[in-house]
Design an enzyme around this catalytic site. Structure first.
Site, PDB file in Angstrom:
ATOM      1  N   ASP A  49      52.947  11.966   6.943  1.00 48.63           N
ATOM      2  CA  ASP A  49      51.846  11.026   7.022  1.00 48.63           C
ATOM      3  C   ASP A  49      50.665  11.583   7.807  1.00 48.63           C
ATOM      4  O   ASP A  49      50.835  12.247   8.826  1.00 48.63           O
ATOM      5  CB  ASP A  49      52.312   9.707   7.653  1.00 48.63           C
ATOM      6  CG  ASP A  49      53.101   8.874   6.666  1.00 48.63           C
ATOM      7  OD1 ASP A  49      52.548   8.574   5.585  1.00 48.63           O
ATOM      8  OD2 ASP A  49      54.267   8.544   6.942  1.00 48.63           O
ATOM      9  N   GLU A  65      55.043  -1.275  -1.507  1.00 53.93           N
ATOM     10  CA  GLU A  65      55.933  -0.430  -0.718  1.00 53.93           C
ATOM     11  C   GLU A  65      55.817  -0.921   0.713  1.00 53.93           C
ATOM     12  O   GLU A  65      54.739  -0.898   1.295  1.00 53.93           O
ATOM     13  CB  GLU A  65      55.476   1.025  -0.747  1.00 53.93           C
ATOM     14  CG  GLU A  65      55.544   1.700  -2.081  1.00 53.93           C
ATOM     15  CD  GLU A  65      54.974   3.120  -1.994  1.00 53.93           C
ATOM     16  OE1 GLU A  65      54.669   3.596  -0.871  1.00 53.93           O
ATOM     17  OE2 GLU A  65      54.823   3.737  -3.050  1.00 53.93           O
TER      18      GLU A  65
END
EC number: 4.2.1.20
Lengths: 281, 437
Positions: free
Chosen positions: A67, A56
């Site tokens: 995140d 990814e």
């Protein structure tokens, strides 16, 4: 790029190949542009060479709400160094040129806004086209749910046209109804978030992950990758016991802080883990 | 007099079922939080039809927050507005000093209904944080407030207030260290804590149902003001003015006037050093459509879709986005949005202090500046009866340090260390301490 196969087909091959070896696929995440664009290409190459089946490529974004601190720090570093969206596509292109398989992980606004300064129009359709041309296989969108992808954004239609996989997430909080709708919109593989929280390595794999995978399997034959929190070979082995793919992000980003050798070491350990060969640590 | 709960009764200007106002709004957010916002939406739908909930909301707004807030005829200020009559809706007189309490009391009651025990909030100027800490204390809820580190410094008084009220204030050190980053941190907290935590979003933005729900809790501002102006003057105002950051006070006062075609609705955005300088926070004037923090709306972004850093002397307006219903109203033309610079806002701040004996929040001073600009235009067009209703959304106690620096009314040595907020001249030197107050 294999001319006749779409990105969705080639993602299918990734998981089929792993399954043929009776193991889960290993999927590694690193952001483009960290520590530099060239450096990120080297690190991602290392991840593929050391045994990951798919990478990814993270597209650095200014407001990464899903995140944790490790990824935040890396993408802030990349953005401060001036990384652009086209750099992410460039990294994908160079990985693909040497046979690497890559999807992009991106928050939605850069896709929505893609190519806005360009003549001839941009947006999701242009992003899908350029990603397909670069040899990318799909796009993971942590802040786009299928509800908003079929409407005016036209993301599902654009991805379908280019043969790239729209990859959506399910979470432990997802209702069965939403899991059904999300799996129906997803191509390539389904991303199951192992736990309620942001990205980041954790000491133990959440027990909710296997439950979520089992719930999702009731709705789909798609391969299911499990992400959030996996940091070592033992955990990778554990997740490989119930999922089709093991996704590792923050732990690789942390390793990247120590250079290519550290990334190679961790990837080798994780690759052994998904093959059930991890000897414990 | 209309009551706070009237705002929840439903209107003819609603988003679709998924929260879209035209192309704006919706839900651009992680799947992990969808169940939580679905729960909020369902609980709000039940609550707004529940007489007990509505009675409790009205009781708190009346006996605790002090509603209704008055409308003040600002006669001496009006002399500076080209002869237009300026009426001030006094949200600054609410408990905690701003309109923010309207929304917070509603959401805190909703938190209790959902059986959750902890609330989180983001705050810029600290007004929403203080209101949330207040409601949390009142209802016995644990409270954590995320605030950009830059803002904890320039709004230190509000940090102290929140801590006195028992809230934990977390300075956010990521990104630009202002309001947008506080929102990011609040989302990160919520995704991990959603089982027992409600996120009391502080403005009429974010994912559905927040833009609509927060608006409804603030509609009382416009509902009251409309009645008050009609009763006192036998007519409606010609224009309604409000400052717009996320846009909660503006949508609250605008919304009940949407069907009054003769009433102009004008939002004033923070233009910082001027929209042309790039150092501003005027999302509608200077931005373009995009998705941030859960909704599609106007956004300050670069050509890659990265959020731009913003600037405003007002911490509460220092935000790169705006609520989706404002984006919709701007496109439709029903409301218009204009920029007001730091310097214009501070001049209006000074004038309101000196003519009316009211120290406004710097956010609200943007609306005052806008009204002073609008006044002569309206008088020229409509004659001397022109009337402007201004939402005075908050009081300025929190801004005394900033204003004292701007105007140089105190010895800078006596103030906490901080770069002066005054405009930077061509040589990069900061001009401060030499303005006439």
């Amino acid at each position: 790029m294999t001319a006749s196969l779409t990105g969705v087909d080639r993602l299918g091959e990734v998981f089929a190949a792993a399954k043929a070896e009776d193991r889960a696929a290993l999927i590694g995440y690193l952001p483009a542009g960290y520590p530099t664009v060239k450096g990120s290409l080297g690190l991602l190459t290392q991840v593929l060479d050391a045994g990951a089946d798919l990478v990814e490529v993270g597209l650095p974004y200014s407001d990464p709400v899903l995140d944790g601190p490790v990824v935040q720090h890396a993408v802030e570093t990349a953005l401060r160094a001036g990384v652009r969206v086209r750099d992410t596509l460039g990294v994908v292109e160079q990985l693909a040129a040497r046979g690497g398989r890559a999807v992009v992980m991106t928050y939605w606004n850069p896709v929505l806004r893609y190519g806005s300064g360009r003549e001839g129009g941009g947006g999701p359709a242009a992003f899908a086209r350029d990603l397909a041309n670069a040899g990318g296989l799909g796009v993971i969108t942590p802040d786009l749910v299928p509800d908003e992808a079929s409407g005016p954004t036209g993301w599902l239609a654009a991805a379908d046209r280019e043969g790239i996989a729209p990859i959506f997430l399910v979470a432990p909080s997802s209702t069965d109804e939403r899991i059904a709708a999300t799996t129906a919109a997803t191509r390539g593989f389904l991303y199951a978030a192992s736990t309620m929280g942001v990205t980041g390595a954790r000491d133990a794999v959440s027990g909710t992950a296997s439950t979520l995978v089992a719930r999702a399997r009731a709705h789909t034959d798609l391969p299911i990758g499990v992400g959030l929190g996996v940091r070592n070979g033992a955990q990778a082995g554990e997740v490989a016991g119930f999922a089709d793919g093991v996704i590792v992000g923050s732990a690789l980003v942390s390793a990247a802080e120590h250079g290519r050798a550290a990334v190679a070491r961790l990837t080798t350990e994780l690759a052994a883990g998904v093959r059930g060969q991890h000897t414990g640590r | 007099m209309t009551s706070a709960s009237s705002g929840l009764a439903g209107t003819t200007h609603e988003p679709d079922e998924a929260g879209h106002f035209g192309p704006y709004g919706g839900r651009y957010m992680p799947e992990a939080l969808i169940a939580a916002v679905d729960e909020v939406a369902a609980e709000y739908e039940k609550a707004r039809r529940d007489p007990e909930f509505l009675a409790e909301l009205d009781r708190l707004q009346r006996d605790y927050a002090g509603r209704p807030s008055p409308v003040t005829d600002a006669r001496r200020l009006s002399e500076h507005a080209g002869g237009a009559r300026i009426l001030l809706k006094r949200e600054d007189l609410n408990h905690t000093g701003s309109h923010k309490i309207n929304n917070v009391l509603g959401q805190a009651l909703l938190t209790r209904r959902m059986g959750k025990t902890r609330v989180i909030a983001e705050t810029g100027a600290g007004q929403h944080g203080v209101a949330t800490a207040t409601a949390a204390a009142l209802m016995g809820l644990e409270c954590v407030v995320y605030m950009g580190e830059v803002d904890t410094e320039r709004q230190a008084l509000n940090v102290a207030r929140m801590r006195l009220l028992g809230a934990e204030v977390v300075p956010v050190t990521t990104g630009s260290r202002t309001l947008k980053d506080a929102l990011n941190e609040a989302y990160r907290d919520w995704v991990a804590s959603v089982e027992h935590t409600h996120y009391i979003l502080g403005t009429a933005a974010g994912p559905h149902p927040f833009p609509r729900m927060v608006r409804d809790f603030h509609r009382v501002i416009g509902l009251e003001a409309r009645e008050q102006v009609l009763a006192a003057y036998g007519r409606l105002p010609d224009a309604v003015a409000a400052c717009v950051g996320g846009g909660s006070n503006a949508i609250g006062i605008f919304h009940p006037f949407l069907d009054d075609e003769g009433v102009r609705l004008v939002g004033f955005e923070a233009a910082g050093d001027g929209v042309e300088t790039g150092r501003h926070a005027a999302s509608i004037t200077g931005g373009s459509p995009g998705a941030l923090h859960g909704a599609m709306s106007y956004l300050l972004q670069d050509e890659d879709g990265q959020t731009l850093e913003t600037h405003s002397i007002s911490a509460g307006l220092d935000y790169p986005g705006v609520g989706p219903e404002h984006a919709f109203l701007a496109d439709s033309g029903r409301a218009t949005y204009e920029p007001v610079t730091d310097a214009e806002a501070m001049e209006a701040f000074r004038l309101l202090c000196r003519t009316e004996g009211i120290i406004p929040a710097i956010e609200s001073a943007h609306a005052i500046a806008g009204a002073l600009r609008l006044g002569p235009q309206l008088v020229a067009e409509l004659g001397p009866d022109a009337t402007i209703l201004v939402n005075l959304s908050g009081r300025g106690d929190k801004d005394v340090d900033t204003a004292a620096r701007w105007f140089g009314v105190v010895d800078p040595e006596s103030l906490p260390t901080e770069p002066p907020p005054g405009p930077v001249d061509a040589d990069g030197a900061v001009a401060s301490g030499e303005r006439e107050l």
